[in-house]
Scaffold this motif. Structure first.
Motif: not given
Length: 256
Positions: A62-64, A48-53
């Motif tokens: 997050l990726n589905r 996973h790669i994530t980013a703050r909203v």
């Protein structure tokens, strides 16, 4: 949070109204996924790669679960709150994304993007007793700036989130022992470029070790001097625009 369930790429949840800052973050995060696929860092549907909203609510994208990295786009990213609950998007969630990333976002307000990978080089390096050795020029940025977290099994226990966060400290890169790599950046570009060089550092070290030949390491003073030089040049500042052009040319569907 429920256990992961397979997802179909075609069945997307209705989109809520999002502001321009969130749309930009979604596009850049989707670009990270396509670039990870391009550099062969993906692992079928895992990782996973994530980013703050952007905003005050401590939410992140997050990726589905169930989608390949080359299927991820701006519109099918899901939003989790600080408790790991889906507040926007499809309900399929890989809980490890929350466990590994969530605590870092809560503790490090300057961090806006986190990457986790299972590359062969990174996994091989994570199994060594010795730590990362700054052998070549672009590895010097990690001198005394890499954290380590011991393996605890599959990252499905929420209590591990706090331990990962403590292990990372104020660093931007971490080797999860017997597991893989993690980078945390102030921007998607920084997180991605840090991962590019951390992954390469691991591959270089493994190749040098495989040669069986004696190798040289610069002095501590030189290593720290080089690391401080890199500190003055935020990773991604110059590379990210070029990487975005690559995505636009080869994977234009990322921004949908």
């Amino acid at each position: 949070m429920s256990q992961p369930k397979p997802a179909a790429a075609a069945a997307e949840a209705p989109r809520r109204i999002r502001n321009a800052a969130e749309e930009k973050t979604r596009r850049e995060l989707a670009a990270c996924y396509r670039l990870a696929h391009h550099f062969q860092w993906d692992d079928i549907i895992w990782n996973h790669i994530t980013a703050r909203v952007p905003g005050p609510d401590n939410r992140f994208l997050l990726n589905r679960f169930g989608l390949r990295y080359d299927e991820v786009c701006a519109s099918n990213l899901i939003t989790l709150d600080q408790d790991g609950t889906v507040v926007d998007g499809a309900p399929e969630v890989n809980i490890t994304g929350f466990v590994i990333h969530g605590g870092i976002y809560a503790a490090r307000p300057e961090i806006n993007c986190i990457m986790h990978t299972h590359t062969p080089g990174g996994m091989a390096m994570s199994c060594l007793k010795e730590e990362l050795v700054p052998l070549v020029n672009d590895v010097m940025m990690f001198h005394n700036r890499v954290a380590y977290h011991d393996y605890e099994g599959l990252s499905t226990e929420r209590e591990e989130s706090a331990r990962i966060t403590r292990a990372l400290g104020q660093n931007h890169a971490m080797i999860l022992r017997n597991h893989g790599l993690l980078t945390a950046g102030r921007t998607p570009g920084e997180a991605f470029v840090l991962m590019y060089y951390l992954e390469r550092a691991c591959r270089v070290q493994m190749e040098v070790l495989q040669s069986g030949r004696p190798y040289t390491v610069p002095s501590e003073a030189v290593r720290e001097h080089a690391a401080k030089q890199y500190d003055e040049r935020p990773p991604g500042e110059h590379e990210w625009p070029a990487l975005l052009r690559l995505v636009e040319e080869r994977y234009p569907g990322y921004r949908v």
